[in-house]
Design an enzyme around this catalytic site. Sequence first.
Site, short mmCIF file in Angstrom:
data_model
loop_
_atom_site.label_atom_id
_atom_site.label_comp_id
_atom_site.label_asym_id
_atom_site.label_seq_id
_atom_site.Cartn_x
_atom_site.Cartn_y
_atom_site.Cartn_z
CG HIS A 130 68.58 -15.31 23.22
ND1 HIS A 130 68.67 -15.22 21.85
CD2 HIS A 130 69.25 -14.24 23.70
CE1 HIS A 130 69.36 -14.15 21.52
NE2 HIS A 130 69.73 -13.53 22.63
CD GLU A 181 64.63 -18.90 21.32
OE1 GLU A 181 64.91 -18.09 22.25
OE2 GLU A 181 64.48 -18.52 20.15
CB CYS A 241 68.79 -15.35 16.99
SG CYS A 241 69.52 -16.12 18.45
CB CYS A 280 68.04 -19.68 19.63
SG CYS A 280 68.27 -18.51 21.00
#
Length: 153
Positions: free
Chosen positions: A64, A66, A94, A97
């Site tokens: 992701h 992040e 999420c 993260c």
Amino acid sequence: MGITPKEGNVFPTLDKKWMQLALKQARLAQKINEVPVGAVLVQNNQLIETAHNQPINNNDPTAHAEIQLLRKAGTKLNNYRMPNTTLYVTLEPCTMCLGAMMHARIETIVFGAFDKKTGVCGSCQDLSSNKCLNHSIKIKSGVLERKSEAKRS
């Protein structure tokens, strides 16, 4: 702990500036057929690092924006802890993260669009205010929200 602006509130110029850079990263993700999410890490109003989503291209469910950002910043800073930093991301984080940001000791998360499917900073849940966690992160939400949502459409 989420800070959601009321209609008509104006975000600080710096929040808009850094979120624009995160949106630019989201466009890079979109160009390579990834979910268009971008992230930026800032400390003392200085850019540390930028990143965008890459799980599809990297065949890595943890890639992701992040997580990519934290990996790059950790290497650059030569430290997995990033106190006194602000992480700007175009989509509400999420669980994975947010957990990584907690371990990195990020001070503030500023996000654009709410994620009603997996967001844990107020949409689905609010893990950011969980008293069982050993670090507290300030949350600002809705910065350039419409532009962030448009990237996902």
